[in-house]
Design a protein around this motif. Structure first.
Motif, short mmCIF file in Angstrom:
data_model
loop_
_atom_site.label_atom_id
_atom_site.label_comp_id
_atom_site.label_asym_id
_atom_site.label_seq_id
_atom_site.Cartn_x
_atom_site.Cartn_y
_atom_site.Cartn_z
N GLY A 70 11.96 -0.10 0.79
CA GLY A 70 10.82 -0.14 -0.11
C GLY A 70 11.25 -0.13 -1.56
O GLY A 70 10.66 -0.81 -2.40
N THR A 71 12.28 0.62 -1.87
CA THR A 71 12.82 0.65 -3.24
C THR A 71 13.34 -0.72 -3.63
O THR A 71 13.05 -1.22 -4.72
CB THR A 71 13.96 1.70 -3.34
N VAL A 72 14.10 -1.35 -2.75
CA VAL A 72 14.64 -2.68 -3.03
C VAL A 72 13.50 -3.68 -3.16
O VAL A 72 13.45 -4.49 -4.09
CB VAL A 72 15.64 -3.12 -1.94
N GLU A 73 12.57 -3.62 -2.23
CA GLU A 73 11.43 -4.54 -2.21
C GLU A 73 10.60 -4.42 -3.49
O GLU A 73 10.24 -5.43 -4.11
CB GLU A 73 10.57 -4.22 -0.99
N LYS A 74 10.32 -3.21 -3.91
CA LYS A 74 9.51 -2.99 -5.12
C LYS A 74 10.21 -3.56 -6.35
O LYS A 74 9.58 -4.20 -7.20
CB LYS A 74 9.24 -1.49 -5.31
N THR A 75 11.51 -3.36 -6.44
CA THR A 75 12.27 -3.84 -7.59
C THR A 75 12.32 -5.37 -7.62
O THR A 75 12.08 -5.98 -8.66
CB THR A 75 13.70 -3.26 -7.56
N ILE A 76 12.61 -5.98 -6.50
CA ILE A 76 12.73 -7.44 -6.45
C ILE A 76 11.37 -8.11 -6.59
O ILE A 76 11.28 -9.24 -7.10
CB ILE A 76 13.42 -7.89 -5.15
N SER A 77 10.31 -7.45 -6.20
CA SER A 77 8.97 -8.07 -6.26
C SER A 77 8.54 -8.40 -7.69
O SER A 77 7.64 -9.20 -7.88
CB SER A 77 7.93 -7.16 -5.59
N SER A 78 9.22 -7.82 -8.67
CA SER A 78 8.87 -8.14 -10.06
C SER A 78 9.45 -9.49 -10.50
O SER A 78 9.13 -9.96 -11.59
CB SER A 78 9.37 -7.02 -10.99
N VAL A 79 10.27 -10.10 -9.67
CA VAL A 79 10.82 -11.42 -9.99
C VAL A 79 9.91 -12.46 -9.35
O VAL A 79 9.81 -12.55 -8.13
CB VAL A 79 12.26 -11.59 -9.46
N PRO A 80 9.21 -13.26 -10.19
CA PRO A 80 8.29 -14.25 -9.62
C PRO A 80 9.03 -15.31 -8.80
O PRO A 80 10.13 -15.73 -9.15
CB PRO A 80 7.63 -14.88 -10.85
N GLY A 81 8.41 -15.69 -7.69
CA GLY A 81 8.98 -16.75 -6.87
C GLY A 81 9.90 -16.28 -5.76
O GLY A 81 10.42 -17.10 -5.00
N VAL A 82 10.10 -14.98 -5.63
CA VAL A 82 10.93 -14.46 -4.55
C VAL A 82 10.00 -13.99 -3.43
O VAL A 82 9.10 -13.19 -3.66
CB VAL A 82 11.83 -13.30 -5.03
N GLU A 83 10.22 -14.52 -2.26
CA GLU A 83 9.43 -14.13 -1.10
C GLU A 83 10.25 -13.14 -0.28
O GLU A 83 11.46 -13.30 -0.13
CB GLU A 83 9.10 -15.35 -0.24
N MET A 84 9.58 -12.14 0.26
CA MET A 84 10.26 -11.11 1.03
C MET A 84 9.50 -10.79 2.30
O MET A 84 8.32 -11.04 2.41
CB MET A 84 10.39 -9.83 0.20
N GLY A 85 10.21 -10.23 3.23
CA GLY A 85 9.61 -9.78 4.48
C GLY A 85 10.59 -8.85 5.17
O GLY A 85 11.71 -8.66 4.72
N ARG A 86 10.15 -8.29 6.25
CA ARG A 86 11.00 -7.37 7.00
C ARG A 86 11.09 -7.81 8.45
O ARG A 86 10.15 -8.41 8.97
CB ARG A 86 10.46 -5.94 6.95
N HIS A 87 12.20 -7.51 9.05
CA HIS A 87 12.36 -7.76 10.48
C HIS A 87 13.39 -6.79 11.05
O HIS A 87 14.18 -6.20 10.31
CB HIS A 87 12.75 -9.22 10.75
N VAL A 88 13.35 -6.65 12.35
CA VAL A 88 14.32 -5.84 13.08
C VAL A 88 14.92 -6.75 14.15
O VAL A 88 14.20 -7.20 15.04
CB VAL A 88 13.66 -4.60 13.74
N PRO A 89 16.20 -7.05 14.06
CA PRO A 89 16.82 -7.89 15.08
C PRO A 89 16.68 -7.26 16.47
O PRO A 89 16.73 -6.04 16.61
CB PRO A 89 18.30 -7.95 14.67
N GLU A 90 16.50 -8.11 17.46
CA GLU A 90 16.29 -7.60 18.81
C GLU A 90 17.57 -7.13 19.48
O GLU A 90 17.54 -6.27 20.35
CB GLU A 90 15.64 -8.68 19.68
N ILE A 91 18.71 -7.70 19.11
CA ILE A 91 19.94 -7.39 19.84
C ILE A 91 20.85 -6.47 19.03
O ILE A 91 20.93 -5.29 19.27
CB ILE A 91 20.67 -8.68 20.25
N ALA A 92 21.54 -7.00 18.07
CA ALA A 92 22.49 -6.20 17.29
C ALA A 92 21.82 -5.70 16.02
O ALA A 92 20.82 -6.25 15.57
CB ALA A 92 23.71 -7.04 16.94
#
Length: 168
Positions: A70-92
């Motif tokens: 969340g800290t990383v996401e909040k900081t980067i969200s101030s840069v216009p044009g950067v898209e973000m999302g979250r995921h959890v890999p199923e295997i490793a």
């Protein structure tokens, strides 16, 4: 997930399979076990890692990882044009990941160049590449407290600088 030595592990499973594996251990010196034996340092390290794993509050650890992302996401969200999302890999690496991507032409910055700048910076930061999300990603799995702020600041700096230069 145990965070133990890379050259050690645990053998778990059916009794007959474990007994068969034991036959490849010392003192049967004509088998694979002799040259591939695990040293006492690795055994102690694996024991400590297992003790830690059994003691830790996994739910609290997961919440901490999410907060760091969340800290990383909040900081980067101030840069216009950067898209973000979250995921959890199923295997490793079954831990939360934050991925981010941008229009490389609009930013004048490729993912490869961003990775290079992160790696060559101080401190060196390694992003995960080749994720199924088509972008770079970070995971808090091995971060120490406060590392997330360093990663966020550096990512924002690289992306913001690229965008400013591209618009100039």
């Amino acid at each position: 997930g145990l965070r133990g030595p890379q050259c050690a592990g645990l053998m778990l499973g059916r009794k007959d399979l474990i007994e068969a594996a034991v036959l490849n251990n010392n003192p049967h010196e004509d088998t694979i076990g002799r040259p591939c034996k695990v040293g006492k340092e690795e055994i102690c390290g694996m024991f400590a890692a297992l003790e830690r794993y059994l003691r830790i509050d996994h739910e609290a650890e997961w919440k901490d990882w999410e907060a760091r992302l969340g800290t990383v996401e909040k900081t980067i969200s101030s840069v216009p044009g950067v898209e973000m999302g979250r995921h959890v890999p199923e295997i490793a690496n079954h831990v939360p990941h934050l991925y981010f991507q941008w229009d490389e032409k609009a930013f004048g910055l490729s993912q490869e160049e961003c990775v290079k700048q992160l790696e060559e910076g101080e401190p060196s930061i390694i992003c995960l590449t080749g994720e199924p999300t088509q972008g770079l990603s970070v995971t808090p799995y091995m971060m120490k407290p406060g590392d997330e702020r360093i990663v966020a600041r550096r990512l924002k700096e690289i992306l913001s600088t690229a965008l400013k230069q591209a618009k100039a």
